[in-house]
Design a protein around this motif. Structure first.
Motif, PDB file in Angstrom:
ATOM      1  N   PRO A 137     -19.802   7.349 -36.099  1.00 18.44           N
ATOM      2  CA  PRO A 137     -19.047   6.123 -35.799  1.00 18.44           C
ATOM      3  C   PRO A 137     -20.005   4.960 -35.578  1.00 18.44           C
ATOM      4  O   PRO A 137     -21.077   5.130 -35.000  1.00 18.44           O
ATOM      5  CB  PRO A 137     -18.294   6.481 -34.512  1.00 18.44           C
ATOM      6  CG  PRO A 137     -19.081   7.595 -33.895  1.00 18.44           C
ATOM      7  CD  PRO A 137     -19.676   8.352 -35.041  1.00 18.44           C
ATOM      8  N   PRO A 138     -19.668   3.778 -36.067  1.00 17.50           N
ATOM      9  CA  PRO A 138     -20.565   2.640 -35.890  1.00 17.50           C
ATOM     10  C   PRO A 138     -20.610   2.184 -34.438  1.00 17.50           C
ATOM     11  O   PRO A 138     -19.634   2.306 -33.700  1.00 17.50           O
ATOM     12  CB  PRO A 138     -19.935   1.566 -36.784  1.00 17.50           C
ATOM     13  CG  PRO A 138     -18.484   1.930 -36.834  1.00 17.50           C
ATOM     14  CD  PRO A 138     -18.429   3.435 -36.772  1.00 17.50           C
ATOM     15  N   LEU A 139     -21.761   1.707 -34.015  1.00 16.17           N
ATOM     16  CA  LEU A 139     -21.913   1.147 -32.673  1.00 16.17           C
ATOM     17  C   LEU A 139     -21.707  -0.364 -32.793  1.00 16.17           C
ATOM     18  O   LEU A 139     -22.647  -1.122 -33.026  1.00 16.17           O
ATOM     19  CB  LEU A 139     -23.302   1.485 -32.106  1.00 16.17           C
ATOM     20  CG  LEU A 139     -23.614   2.983 -32.002  1.00 16.17           C
ATOM     21  CD1 LEU A 139     -25.043   3.206 -31.529  1.00 16.17           C
ATOM     22  CD2 LEU A 139     -22.627   3.661 -31.048  1.00 16.17           C
ATOM     23  N   LEU A 140     -20.475  -0.773 -32.650  1.00 18.05           N
ATOM     24  CA  LEU A 140     -20.110  -2.151 -32.957  1.00 18.05           C
ATOM     25  C   LEU A 140     -20.337  -3.084 -31.768  1.00 18.05           C
ATOM     26  O   LEU A 140     -20.079  -2.724 -30.619  1.00 18.05           O
ATOM     27  CB  LEU A 140     -18.647  -2.225 -33.397  1.00 18.05           C
ATOM     28  CG  LEU A 140     -18.300  -1.451 -34.673  1.00 18.05           C
ATOM     29  CD1 LEU A 140     -16.806  -1.553 -34.949  1.00 18.05           C
ATOM     30  CD2 LEU A 140     -19.096  -1.975 -35.853  1.00 18.05           C
ATOM     31  N   ARG A 141     -20.803  -4.251 -32.078  1.00 21.30           N
ATOM     32  CA  ARG A 141     -20.961  -5.317 -31.093  1.00 21.30           C
ATOM     33  C   ARG A 141     -20.074  -6.482 -31.516  1.00 21.30           C
ATOM     34  O   ARG A 141     -19.919  -6.762 -32.698  1.00 21.30           O
ATOM     35  CB  ARG A 141     -22.430  -5.766 -31.027  1.00 21.30           C
ATOM     36  CG  ARG A 141     -22.712  -6.850 -30.013  1.00 21.30           C
ATOM     37  CD  ARG A 141     -24.211  -7.083 -29.897  1.00 21.30           C
ATOM     38  NE  ARG A 141     -24.795  -7.526 -31.159  1.00 21.30           N
ATOM     39  CZ  ARG A 141     -24.833  -8.807 -31.537  1.00 21.30           C
ATOM     40  NH1 ARG A 141     -24.306  -9.760 -30.775  1.00 21.30           N
ATOM     41  NH2 ARG A 141     -25.389  -9.135 -32.693  1.00 21.30           N
ATOM     42  N   ARG A 142     -19.462  -7.166 -30.547  1.00 17.68           N
ATOM     43  CA  ARG A 142     -18.543  -8.261 -30.841  1.00 17.68           C
ATOM     44  C   ARG A 142     -19.248  -9.603 -30.729  1.00 17.68           C
ATOM     45  O   ARG A 142     -20.110  -9.804 -29.878  1.00 17.68           O
ATOM     46  CB  ARG A 142     -17.354  -8.250 -29.863  1.00 17.68           C
ATOM     47  CG  ARG A 142     -16.508  -7.007 -29.915  1.00 17.68           C
ATOM     48  CD  ARG A 142     -15.285  -7.173 -29.033  1.00 17.68           C
ATOM     49  NE  ARG A 142     -15.628  -7.379 -27.633  1.00 17.68           N
ATOM     50  CZ  ARG A 142     -15.519  -6.450 -26.698  1.00 17.68           C
ATOM     51  NH1 ARG A 142     -15.106  -5.262 -27.008  1.00 17.68           N
ATOM     52  NH2 ARG A 142     -15.830  -6.713 -25.450  1.00 17.68           N
ATOM     53  N   ARG A 143     -18.834 -10.524 -31.601  1.00 19.46           N
ATOM     54  CA  ARG A 143     -19.277 -11.928 -31.480  1.00 19.46           C
ATOM     55  C   ARG A 143     -18.037 -12.805 -31.626  1.00 19.46           C
ATOM     56  O   ARG A 143     -17.429 -12.883 -32.697  1.00 19.46           O
ATOM     57  CB  ARG A 143     -20.304 -12.292 -32.547  1.00 19.46           C
ATOM     58  CG  ARG A 143     -20.776 -13.772 -32.452  1.00 19.46           C
ATOM     59  CD  ARG A 143     -21.630 -14.147 -33.637  1.00 19.46           C
ATOM     60  NE  ARG A 143     -22.831 -13.339 -33.691  1.00 19.46           N
ATOM     61  CZ  ARG A 143     -23.620 -13.248 -34.765  1.00 19.46           C
ATOM     62  NH1 ARG A 143     -23.291 -13.895 -35.881  1.00 19.46           N
ATOM     63  NH2 ARG A 143     -24.711 -12.505 -34.739  1.00 19.46           N
ATOM     64  N   LEU A 144     -17.643 -13.432 -30.526  1.00 20.32           N
ATOM     65  CA  LEU A 144     -16.442 -14.267 -30.543  1.00 20.32           C
ATOM     66  C   LEU A 144     -16.726 -15.563 -31.290  1.00 20.32           C
ATOM     67  O   LEU A 144     -17.726 -16.238 -31.044  1.00 20.32           O
ATOM     68  CB  LEU A 144     -16.001 -14.579 -29.109  1.00 20.32           C
ATOM     69  CG  LEU A 144     -14.731 -15.405 -28.960  1.00 20.32           C
ATOM     70  CD1 LEU A 144     -13.524 -14.649 -29.498  1.00 20.32           C
ATOM     71  CD2 LEU A 144     -14.519 -15.798 -27.501  1.00 20.32           C
ATOM     72  N   LEU A 145     -15.847 -15.910 -32.196  1.00 19.02           N
ATOM     73  CA  LEU A 145     -15.967 -17.151 -32.949  1.00 19.02           C
ATOM     74  C   LEU A 145     -15.064 -18.240 -32.390  1.00 19.02           C
ATOM     75  O   LEU A 145     -15.457 -19.408 -32.313  1.00 19.02           O
ATOM     76  CB  LEU A 145     -15.617 -16.912 -34.430  1.00 19.02           C
ATOM     77  CG  LEU A 145     -16.467 -15.872 -35.156  1.00 19.02           C
ATOM     78  CD1 LEU A 145     -15.926 -15.651 -36.567  1.00 19.02           C
ATOM     79  CD2 LEU A 145     -17.936 -16.305 -35.207  1.00 19.02           C
ATOM     80  N   ASP A 146     -13.844 -17.861 -32.000  1.00 20.59           N
ATOM     81  CA  ASP A 146     -12.895 -18.874 -31.540  1.00 20.59           C
ATOM     82  C   ASP A 146     -11.732 -18.192 -30.828  1.00 20.59           C
ATOM     83  O   ASP A 146     -11.353 -17.072 -31.166  1.00 20.59           O
ATOM     84  CB  ASP A 146     -12.371 -19.684 -32.739  1.00 20.59           C
ATOM     85  CG  ASP A 146     -11.556 -20.894 -32.312  1.00 20.59           C
ATOM     86  OD1 ASP A 146     -11.770 -21.395 -31.202  1.00 20.59           O
ATOM     87  OD2 ASP A 146     -10.699 -21.328 -33.101  1.00 20.59           O
ATOM     88  N   CYS A 147     -11.177 -18.861 -29.831  1.00 14.83           N
ATOM     89  CA  CYS A 147      -9.957 -18.426 -29.163  1.00 14.83           C
ATOM     90  C   CYS A 147      -9.201 -19.678 -28.743  1.00 14.83           C
ATOM     91  O   CYS A 147      -9.735 -20.497 -27.998  1.00 14.83           O
ATOM     92  CB  CYS A 147     -10.268 -17.549 -27.950  1.00 14.83           C
ATOM     93  SG  CYS A 147      -8.794 -17.056 -27.020  1.00 14.83           S
ATOM     94  N   ARG A 148      -7.994 -19.837 -29.232  1.00 13.62           N
ATOM     95  CA  ARG A 148      -7.243 -21.048 -28.919  1.00 13.62           C
ATOM     96  C   ARG A 148      -5.748 -20.760 -28.941  1.00 13.62           C
ATOM     97  O   ARG A 148      -5.287 -19.823 -29.580  1.00 13.62           O
ATOM     98  CB  ARG A 148      -7.562 -22.161 -29.922  1.00 13.62           C
ATOM     99  CG  ARG A 148      -7.113 -21.863 -31.351  1.00 13.62           C
ATOM    100  CD  ARG A 148      -7.642 -22.865 -32.335  1.00 13.62           C
ATOM    101  NE  ARG A 148      -7.166 -22.607 -33.693  1.00 13.62           N
ATOM    102  CZ  ARG A 148      -6.249 -23.332 -34.320  1.00 13.62           C
ATOM    103  NH1 ARG A 148      -5.693 -24.371 -33.698  1.00 13.62           N
ATOM    104  NH2 ARG A 148      -5.871 -23.058 -35.541  1.00 13.62           N
ATOM    105  N   ARG A 149      -5.017 -21.573 -28.211  1.00  8.82           N
ATOM    106  CA  ARG A 149      -3.556 -21.519 -28.242  1.00  8.82           C
ATOM    107  C   ARG A 149      -3.062 -22.495 -29.304  1.00  8.82           C
ATOM    108  O   ARG A 149      -3.585 -23.598 -29.440  1.00  8.82           O
ATOM    109  CB  ARG A 149      -2.967 -21.855 -26.873  1.00  8.82           C
ATOM    110  CG  ARG A 149      -3.352 -20.838 -25.798  1.00  8.82           C
ATOM    111  CD  ARG A 149      -2.670 -21.146 -24.476  1.00  8.82           C
ATOM    112  NE  ARG A 149      -1.260 -20.814 -24.505  1.00  8.82           N
ATOM    113  CZ  ARG A 149      -0.763 -19.610 -24.259  1.00  8.82           C
ATOM    114  NH1 ARG A 149      -1.564 -18.611 -23.975  1.00  8.82           N
ATOM    115  NH2 ARG A 149       0.541 -19.391 -24.290  1.00  8.82           N
TER     116      ARG A 149
END
Length: 283
Positions: A137-149
């Motif tokens: 299984p890949p060891l995934l890391r997250r990178r947030l690009l955007d979060c908006r309403r």
């Protein structure tokens, strides 16, 4: 978004049919007709006869939907539930067996039955089917690009059973394996269910995203449906995934549901499958 859902009664307020009842007398109680609250069309009228264990399952689902037992917490024993619903222990066991097969609860030898949670190792990424070609299984890391309403467009509103223009939370992020982008995720969530979700909260969270949803917002993804097709990377997508324009990608469109078959997430994932693949098991 205004929530017009009526509060459903707890499971204790409904009594299932007697185990020795004829099919006509064993018609499901009114509470079993709607196993969980939520907007949108209901499941429709039930047939004249519903197996008793299915009635018990519906009542247990109602309790889960109302939060009587939280993710990770134990539910009462089969003996206690049998006394509560005035049925045999075998009937309760059959209902729980079916719920366990659907990953709604987890049996633990010698400890009892627990509400399934995305915090557990075996279920935390059960909707993510990405695997490395080496098999690990890949060891995934997250990178947030955007979060908006934002206000939902017609397509998003239809998928989430909202009215066009209702508020939604839009999230864009990259999943990286060994610092190499492999998935570009674009997801939409009903704004009324995810009040307060913002970029700061997503940046600070360290566990699985679905665990955040159930722990902070009492929204539990219990099943999903997907559509998969091959596409070519557009310019902006190629830049984020560090690929040439037109590179082949796997588009995975997922709709996730909570109790009552209520859609609570629409997700569009673009997978770069050079060194990875989409893995599924068919039984």
């Amino acid at each position: 978004m205004q929530d017009n859902r009526a509060m459903a009664p707890t499971a204790d307020t409904a009594t299932p049919a007697r185990e020795d009842a004829t099919p006509r007398a064993a018609a499901a109680p009114a509470s079993a007709a709607a196993p969980g609250p939520g907007p949108g069309p209901g499941p429709g009228p039930l047939p004249a006869f519903v197996p008793l264990y299915q009635q018990i399952k519906s009542l247990l689902l109602r309790s889960l939907a109302l939060g009587e037992w939280q993710p990770g917490q134990p539910i009462p024993s089969e003996v206690e539930l049998a006394a509560r619903f005035k049925v045999s222990q075998g009937t309760v066991r059959k209902a729980i067996d079916e719920m366990a097969a659907e990953n709604l609860v987890v049996r633990r030898q010698g400890r009892g039955t627990f509400v399934a949670t995305h915090a557990e190792e075996g279920t935390r990424y059960r909707f993510l089917r990405l695997a490395t070609d080496a098999g690990a299984p890949p060891l995934l890391r997250r990178r947030l690009l955007d979060c908006r309403r934002m206000r939902s467009n017609e397509a998003v509103a239809r998928a989430l059973r909202l009215a066009t223009g209702d508020p939604v939370v839009e999230v864009r992020r990259l999943l990286l394996d060994d610092d190499k982008p492999v998935v570009l995720d674009h997801l939409w969530l009903p704004g009324a269910d995810f009040k307060g979700l913002d970029a700061s909260k997503l940046e600070q969270w360290r566990g699985p995203l679905y665990r955040l949803f159930e722990a902070e917002y009492s929204v539990r993804m219990i099943r999903a449906e997907e559509k998969i097709r091959a596409v070519a990377a557009a310019a902006d997508e190629a830049a984020l995934l560090q690929l040439p324009v037109g590179a082949p990608l796997l588009l995975v469109e997922r709709r996730s549901f909570s109790y009552g078959d209520r859609p609570v997430e629409l997700r569009r994932g673009l997978y770069h499958t050079d060194g990875h693949h989409y893995r599924n098991e068919l039984n």
